[in-house]
Design a protein around this motif. Structure first.
Motif, PDB file in Angstrom:
ATOM      1  N   THR A  38       0.855  -1.179   0.000  1.00  0.00           N
ATOM      2  CA  THR A  38       0.000   0.000   0.000  1.00  0.00           C
ATOM      3  C   THR A  38       0.895   1.234   0.000  1.00  0.00           C
ATOM      4  N   ALA A  39       0.321   2.364  -0.355  1.00  0.00           N
ATOM      5  CA  ALA A  39       1.077   3.611  -0.366  1.00  0.00           C
ATOM      6  C   ALA A  39       1.677   3.887   1.016  1.00  0.00           C
ATOM      7  N   GLU A  40       0.873   3.696   2.071  1.00  0.00           N
ATOM      8  CA  GLU A  40       1.365   3.957   3.435  1.00  0.00           C
ATOM      9  C   GLU A  40       2.523   3.044   3.804  1.00  0.00           C
ATOM     10  N   PHE A  57       6.821  10.190  -9.422  1.00  0.00           N
ATOM     11  CA  PHE A  57       5.719   9.572 -10.149  1.00  0.00           C
ATOM     12  C   PHE A  57       5.936   9.857 -11.630  1.00  0.00           C
ATOM     13  N   GLY A  58       6.100   8.794 -12.407  1.00  0.00           N
ATOM     14  CA  GLY A  58       6.340   8.982 -13.831  1.00  0.00           C
ATOM     15  C   GLY A  58       6.695   7.679 -14.505  1.00  0.00           C
ATOM     16  N   THR A  59       7.380   7.788 -15.631  1.00  0.00           N
ATOM     17  CA  THR A  59       7.740   6.604 -16.408  1.00  0.00           C
ATOM     18  C   THR A  59       9.253   6.426 -16.447  1.00  0.00           C
ATOM     19  N   ILE A  60       9.642   5.177 -16.572  1.00  0.00           N
ATOM     20  CA  ILE A  60      11.051   4.799 -16.685  1.00  0.00           C
ATOM     21  C   ILE A  60      11.252   4.253 -18.093  1.00  0.00           C
ATOM     22  N   THR A  61      12.267   4.768 -18.773  1.00  0.00           N
ATOM     23  CA  THR A  61      12.617   4.275 -20.106  1.00  0.00           C
ATOM     24  C   THR A  61      14.036   3.744 -20.055  1.00  0.00           C
ATOM     25  N   LEU A  62      14.217   2.503 -20.476  1.00  0.00           N
ATOM     26  CA  LEU A  62      15.557   1.912 -20.464  1.00  0.00           C
ATOM     27  C   LEU A  62      16.415   2.541 -21.551  1.00  0.00           C
ATOM     28  N   VAL A  63      17.695   2.714 -21.248  1.00  0.00           N
ATOM     29  CA  VAL A  63      18.663   3.218 -22.221  1.00  0.00           C
ATOM     30  C   VAL A  63      19.447   2.000 -22.713  1.00  0.00           C
ATOM     31  N   GLY A  64      19.303   1.683 -23.985  1.00  0.00           N
ATOM     32  CA  GLY A  64      19.977   0.485 -24.496  1.00  0.00           C
ATOM     33  C   GLY A  64      19.192  -0.758 -24.128  1.00  0.00           C
ATOM     34  N   GLN A  65      19.909  -1.880 -24.101  1.00  0.00           N
ATOM     35  CA  GLN A  65      19.244  -3.160 -23.879  1.00  0.00           C
ATOM     36  C   GLN A  65      19.273  -3.568 -22.415  1.00  0.00           C
ATOM     37  N   ARG A  66      18.188  -4.153 -21.971  1.00  0.00           N
ATOM     38  CA  ARG A  66      18.100  -4.646 -20.593  1.00  0.00           C
ATOM     39  C   ARG A  66      18.963  -5.906 -20.471  1.00  0.00           C
ATOM     40  N   ARG A 148       2.906   0.320  -8.631  1.00  0.00           N
ATOM     41  CA  ARG A 148       2.392   0.333 -10.007  1.00  0.00           C
ATOM     42  C   ARG A 148       0.948   0.815 -10.039  1.00  0.00           C
ATOM     43  N   GLY A 149       0.607   1.554 -11.078  1.00  0.00           N
ATOM     44  CA  GLY A 149      -0.760   1.992 -11.287  1.00  0.00           C
ATOM     45  C   GLY A 149      -1.376   2.693 -10.090  1.00  0.00           C
ATOM     46  N   PRO A 150      -0.676   3.670  -9.502  1.00  0.00           N
ATOM     47  CA  PRO A 150      -1.238   4.322  -8.313  1.00  0.00           C
ATOM     48  C   PRO A 150      -2.502   5.115  -8.653  1.00  0.00           C
ATOM     49  N   THR A 151      -3.425   5.124  -7.723  1.00  0.00           N
ATOM     50  CA  THR A 151      -4.652   5.907  -7.898  1.00  0.00           C
ATOM     51  C   THR A 151      -4.383   7.344  -7.449  1.00  0.00           C
ATOM     52  N   GLU A 152      -5.314   8.221  -7.767  1.00  0.00           N
ATOM     53  CA  GLU A 152      -5.203   9.618  -7.305  1.00  0.00           C
ATOM     54  C   GLU A 152      -5.146   9.639  -5.778  1.00  0.00           C
ATOM     55  N   ILE A 157      -2.318  10.280  -0.513  1.00  0.00           N
ATOM     56  CA  ILE A 157      -1.829   9.660   0.728  1.00  0.00           C
ATOM     57  C   ILE A 157      -0.323   9.889   0.862  1.00  0.00           C
ATOM     58  N   LEU A 158       0.415   9.639  -0.211  1.00  0.00           N
ATOM     59  CA  LEU A 158       1.872   9.780  -0.163  1.00  0.00           C
ATOM     60  C   LEU A 158       2.305  11.219   0.106  1.00  0.00           C
ATOM     61  N   THR A 159       1.669  12.185  -0.558  1.00  0.00           N
ATOM     62  CA  THR A 159       2.065  13.578  -0.310  1.00  0.00           C
ATOM     63  C   THR A 159       1.608  14.012   1.083  1.00  0.00           C
TER      64      THR A 159
END
Length: 167
Positions: A38-40, A57-66, A148-152, A157-159
């Motif tokens: 849970t967030a808490e 909060f955002g996206t992660i993009t791999l640089v090169g190959q995993r 993953r997929g956090p709700t509003e 809660i986190l802030t």
């Protein structure tokens, strides 16, 4: 007895030690059960760690190959960490409202055949460890650094936890 007092007690301890490693030797027939995150719980867990973390909060993009995971050796080739880019917002008491885009290192950790996964493709809350050269995202089989997929509501809660310094 032989005077060692160990005859009956030492053997069960040895067997218990062997049984403790059984899940990792038994192969894919067994599954890993993770507690619900849970967030808490994630906030409190990171607050109690001695290292410094940043919530983002955002996206992660791999640089090169995993790196590829070898299920026979239970190791990554090449061994981590590897590079990625974060794009999104950092958290502050007013919310996830500080736009950010930066390079970071990623380290996927495994427990036997189970490995943590980087949340690519969809926004997630990540807890980034502050390291000498920037940030490190460490992933674990039960994803204790990723929501993953956090709700509003999760974000609120986190802030709120950040604002109060506790959950």
């Amino acid at each position: 007895g032989d005077g060692s007092g160990c005859m009956m007690l030492c053997r069960p301890v040895t067997w218990l030690k062997a049984l403790a490693f059984l899940p990792f030797m038994a192969g894919p027939a067994l599954s890993l059960t993770c507690p619900e995150q849970t967030a808490e719980l994630l906030f409190v867990m990171h607050q109690e760690l001695p290292e410094s973390y940043v919530m983002a909060f955002g996206t992660i993009t791999l640089v090169g190959q995993r790196p590829q995971f070898n299920s026979d050796t239970l190791e990554y080739k090449p061994p981590g960490p590897y590079r990625a880019t974060f794009s999104g917002h950092l958290a502050r008491p007013s919310g996830f409202d500080l736009p950010a885009r930066f390079a970071l290192n990623v380290m996927e950790n495994c427990l036997g055949p189970w490995c943590g996964a980087v949340p690519t493709g969809a926004p997630a809350v990540v807890f980034l460890k502050v390291v000498e050269n920037g940030y490190l995202l460490e992933t674990f089989p039960c994803n204790r650094t990723v929501l993953r997929g956090p709700t509003e509501r999760d974000l609120e809660i986190l802030t709120g936890c950040l604002r109060k310094g506790a959950c």
